[in-house]
Design a protein around this motif. Structure first.
Motif, PDB file in Angstrom:
ATOM      1  N   VAL A   1      31.924 -41.423   3.162  1.00  0.00           N
ATOM      2  CA  VAL A   1      32.569 -40.168   3.555  1.00  0.00           C
ATOM      3  C   VAL A   1      34.082 -40.313   3.450  1.00  0.00           C
ATOM      4  N   ALA A   2      34.727 -39.313   2.876  1.00  0.00           N
ATOM      5  CA  ALA A   2      36.193 -39.327   2.806  1.00  0.00           C
ATOM      6  C   ALA A   2      36.767 -39.023   4.182  1.00  0.00           C
ATOM      7  N   GLY A   3      37.668 -39.883   4.651  1.00  0.00           N
ATOM      8  CA  GLY A   3      38.317 -39.612   5.929  1.00  0.00           C
ATOM      9  C   GLY A   3      38.340 -40.820   6.837  1.00  0.00           C
ATOM     10  N   PHE A   4      38.743 -40.571   8.084  1.00  0.00           N
ATOM     11  CA  PHE A   4      38.840 -41.627   9.089  1.00  0.00           C
ATOM     12  C   PHE A   4      37.488 -41.709   9.786  1.00  0.00           C
ATOM     13  N   VAL A   5      36.692 -42.729   9.425  1.00  0.00           N
ATOM     14  CA  VAL A   5      35.290 -42.808   9.826  1.00  0.00           C
ATOM     15  C   VAL A   5      35.049 -44.057  10.661  1.00  0.00           C
TER      16      VAL A   5
ATOM     17  N   SER B   1      38.706 -35.652   8.293  1.00  0.00           N
ATOM     18  CA  SER B   1      38.534 -35.741   6.852  1.00  0.00           C
ATOM     19  C   SER B   1      39.507 -34.741   6.229  1.00  0.00           C
ATOM     20  N   PRO B   2      40.729 -35.214   5.887  1.00  0.00           N
ATOM     21  CA  PRO B   2      41.778 -34.281   5.462  1.00  0.00           C
ATOM     22  C   PRO B   2      41.391 -33.350   4.314  1.00  0.00           C
ATOM     23  N   ASN B   3      40.498 -33.822   3.432  1.00  0.00           N
ATOM     24  CA  ASN B   3      40.142 -32.997   2.279  1.00  0.00           C
ATOM     25  C   ASN B   3      38.756 -32.346   2.386  1.00  0.00           C
ATOM     26  N   ILE B   4      38.013 -32.638   3.485  1.00  0.00           N
ATOM     27  CA  ILE B   4      36.735 -31.954   3.765  1.00  0.00           C
ATOM     28  C   ILE B   4      36.763 -31.580   5.239  1.00  0.00           C
ATOM     29  N   PRO B   5      37.523 -30.554   5.602  1.00  0.00           N
ATOM     30  CA  PRO B   5      37.774 -30.269   7.017  1.00  0.00           C
ATOM     31  C   PRO B   5      36.540 -29.930   7.848  1.00  0.00           C
ATOM     32  N   TYR B   6      35.441 -29.504   7.230  1.00  0.00           N
ATOM     33  CA  TYR B   6      34.267 -29.193   8.044  1.00  0.00           C
ATOM     34  C   TYR B   6      33.638 -30.444   8.662  1.00  0.00           C
ATOM     35  N   LEU B   7      34.092 -31.623   8.217  1.00  0.00           N
ATOM     36  CA  LEU B   7      33.584 -32.870   8.785  1.00  0.00           C
ATOM     37  C   LEU B   7      34.374 -33.329  10.009  1.00  0.00           C
ATOM     38  N   ASP B   8      35.521 -32.727  10.252  1.00  0.00           N
ATOM     39  CA  ASP B   8      36.374 -33.167  11.363  1.00  0.00           C
ATOM     40  C   ASP B   8      35.619 -33.118  12.695  1.00  0.00           C
ATOM     41  N   GLY B   9      35.660 -34.256  13.405  1.00  0.00           N
ATOM     42  CA  GLY B   9      35.048 -34.313  14.731  1.00  0.00           C
ATOM     43  C   GLY B   9      33.535 -34.334  14.738  1.00  0.00           C
TER      44      GLY B   9
ATOM     45  N   LEU C   1      40.928 -55.516  -4.019  1.00  0.00           N
ATOM     46  CA  LEU C   1      41.367 -54.262  -3.431  1.00  0.00           C
ATOM     47  C   LEU C   1      41.072 -53.128  -4.405  1.00  0.00           C
ATOM     48  N   CYS C   2      40.845 -51.955  -3.888  1.00  0.00           N
ATOM     49  CA  CYS C   2      40.645 -50.778  -4.740  1.00  0.00           C
ATOM     50  C   CYS C   2      41.538 -49.653  -4.248  1.00  0.00           C
ATOM     51  N   ILE C   3      42.057 -48.889  -5.191  1.00  0.00           N
ATOM     52  CA  ILE C   3      42.714 -47.638  -4.837  1.00  0.00           C
ATOM     53  C   ILE C   3      42.056 -46.526  -5.647  1.00  0.00           C
ATOM     54  N   THR C   4      41.733 -45.452  -4.958  1.00  0.00           N
ATOM     55  CA  THR C   4      41.042 -44.326  -5.579  1.00  0.00           C
ATOM     56  C   THR C   4      42.018 -43.164  -5.718  1.00  0.00           C
ATOM     57  N   LEU C   5      42.223 -42.745  -6.947  1.00  0.00           N
ATOM     58  CA  LEU C   5      43.183 -41.692  -7.256  1.00  0.00           C
ATOM     59  C   LEU C   5      42.423 -40.396  -7.489  1.00  0.00           C
ATOM     60  N   GLY C   6      42.544 -39.487  -6.554  1.00  0.00           N
ATOM     61  CA  GLY C   6      41.821 -38.225  -6.676  1.00  0.00           C
ATOM     62  C   GLY C   6      42.582 -37.110  -5.994  1.00  0.00           C
ATOM     63  N   THR C   7      41.838 -36.240  -5.289  1.00  0.00           N
ATOM     64  CA  THR C   7      42.481 -35.188  -4.507  1.00  0.00           C
ATOM     65  C   THR C   7      43.492 -35.799  -3.556  1.00  0.00           C
TER      66      THR C   7
ATOM     67  N   ARG D   1      57.607 -33.178   2.532  1.00  0.00           N
ATOM     68  CA  ARG D   1      56.382 -33.810   2.065  1.00  0.00           C
ATOM     69  C   ARG D   1      55.419 -33.994   3.232  1.00  0.00           C
ATOM     70  N   VAL D   2      54.786 -32.894   3.632  1.00  0.00           N
ATOM     71  CA  VAL D   2      53.826 -32.936   4.726  1.00  0.00           C
ATOM     72  C   VAL D   2      52.441 -33.180   4.130  1.00  0.00           C
ATOM     73  N   CYS D   3      51.814 -34.260   4.572  1.00  0.00           N
ATOM     74  CA  CYS D   3      50.510 -34.654   4.049  1.00  0.00           C
ATOM     75  C   CYS D   3      49.416 -33.761   4.619  1.00  0.00           C
ATOM     76  N   ALA D   4      48.251 -33.778   3.984  1.00  0.00           N
ATOM     77  CA  ALA D   4      47.098 -33.034   4.494  1.00  0.00           C
ATOM     78  C   ALA D   4      46.672 -33.530   5.867  1.00  0.00           C
ATOM     79  N   CYS D   5      47.036 -34.767   6.224  1.00  0.00           N
ATOM     80  CA  CYS D   5      46.700 -35.311   7.542  1.00  0.00           C
ATOM     81  C   CYS D   5      47.662 -34.814   8.613  1.00  0.00           C
ATOM     82  N   GLY D   6      48.723 -34.125   8.206  1.00  0.00           N
ATOM     83  CA  GLY D   6      49.687 -33.586   9.144  1.00  0.00           C
ATOM     84  C   GLY D   6      50.926 -34.435   9.345  1.00  0.00           C
ATOM     85  N   ARG D   7      50.947 -35.632   8.754  1.00  0.00           N
ATOM     86  CA  ARG D   7      52.087 -36.525   8.907  1.00  0.00           C
ATOM     87  C   ARG D   7      53.085 -36.318   7.767  1.00  0.00           C
ATOM     88  N   ILE D   8      54.267 -36.859   7.937  1.00  0.00           N
ATOM     89  CA  ILE D   8      55.345 -36.652   6.969  1.00  0.00           C
ATOM     90  C   ILE D   8      55.494 -37.862   6.052  1.00  0.00           C
ATOM     91  N   GLY D   9      55.610 -37.597   4.745  1.00  0.00           N
ATOM     92  CA  GLY D   9      55.983 -38.639   3.798  1.00  0.00           C
ATOM     93  C   GLY D   9      54.925 -39.660   3.465  1.00  0.00           C
TER      94      GLY D   9
END
Length: 301
Positions: free
Chosen positions: A52-56, A65-73, A112-118, A152-160
């Motif tokens: 799942v994308a997000g803080f799990v 889940s900054p990019n799938i908000p219906y999963l939040d909480g 290490l992996c980095i995933t480049l997407g949304t 530069r406000v991120c989808a998570c609400g933080r700056i930069g």
């Protein structure tokens, strides 16, 4: 043992199983629909792993889940079935280590992996096992602060956050900065393949910031490999060369010299393969613990 792995993406659910089946399903777009799908598809399997994308958390609770908000909480649970839930980028790394570009180091090594997407995701696998951290939220590389810029406000609400500089939306912004036109990342990549100067410049900026991410991670972990996934890598492979060139300039020389920067091999199914491996590791770990307890019980009465 028959197992299934699913990667929950914003648009699609990527599915693989231990018998080689692999396919896409449309994301139902709501939590009840997702749970219904997961519970239904898990029937006939001994266990299901879910990326799942997000803080799990490790028990399946999704803080955000900054990019799938219906999963939040929400909390993902599968009734009457062994299941495991974890961050998609961590599991993409696990998938690439066991089934893809990082197989050389699946028994011993740091990948290490980095995933480049949304957005921008990150994962780490050490000696074949995923690094989760204390609560399952390790390697949130997209939310490392890069600049103190209130624009530069991120989808998570933080700056930069780094994600604002290394993501699909960042590519569109770089192109708009040099042309004044708003284009999709796919259109920009297509233009770059036609040697469009502005598109190439946009992807060069993107590659620089991607290398900055690698610089930060490599100077902490000194890894054997960094595996990079995402559509921009698949459709414009020269980005990988650009990232390597910038990484050579930015990294401490001996760290760069021992580092392999590789493209992902499993494409959009990396996370699903990692979810498949995660549930396997969980079930095997439980069996190993049970056998150990039985041996100790026989030994000591």
């Amino acid at each position: 043992m028959k197992l299934i792995g699913i990667d929950v993406g914003g648009s699609y659910l990527k599915v693989v199983d231990s018998e080689g089946k692999k396919f896409l399903e449309s994301n139902p777009g709501n939590f009840s629909g997702l749970l219904e799908f997961l519970n239904k598809i898990s029937q006939g399997y001994d266990g299901i792993g879910i990326a799942v994308a997000g803080f799990v958390s490790l028990d399946g609770f999704i803080f955000q889940s900054p990019n799938i908000p219906y999963l939040d909480g929400k909390k993902i649970e599968i009734q009457g079935k062994e299941f495991a839930v974890a961050n998609d980028a961590t599991l993409a790394c696990l998938g690439e280590v066991w089934f893809g570009a990082g197989k050389t180091w699946k028994k011993k090594g740091i990948v290490l992996c980095i995933t480049l997407g949304t957005g921008l995701g990150g994962g780490a696998v050490i000696d074949g096992k995923p690094l989760f951290g204390a609560g399952g939220i390790a390697m949130e590389v997209g939310h490392i602060p890069l600049v103190e810029d209130s624009k530069r406000v991120c989808a998570c609400g933080r700056i930069g956050c780094t994600e604002e500089f290394v993501s699909a939306r960042a590519i569109s912004r770089y192109y708009k900065d040099v042309t004044g036109e708003l284009r999709t990342p796919e259109e920009i990549v297509s233009l770059a393949n036609s040697q469009n100067e502005q598109a190439l410049k946009s992807l060069d900026t993107f590659s620089f910031y991607t290398a900055k991410v690698i610089q930060t991670l490599a100077h902490i972990f000194n890894p054997h490999a960094v595996v990079i996934s995402g559509g921009v890598i698949r459709h414009f492979p020269k980005v990988l060369d650009m990232v390597r060139d910038y990484s050579k300039k930015l990294l401490i020389e001996p760290i760069f010299n021992s580092l392999n920067i590789l493209p992902a091999q499993l494409e959009e199914y990396s996370g699903a393969y990692g979810a498949l491996k995660l549930i396997e590791l969980k079930i095997l770990g439980k069996k190993k613990s049970k056998n150990k307890r039985e041996i100790e019980k026989k030994k000591y009465g």
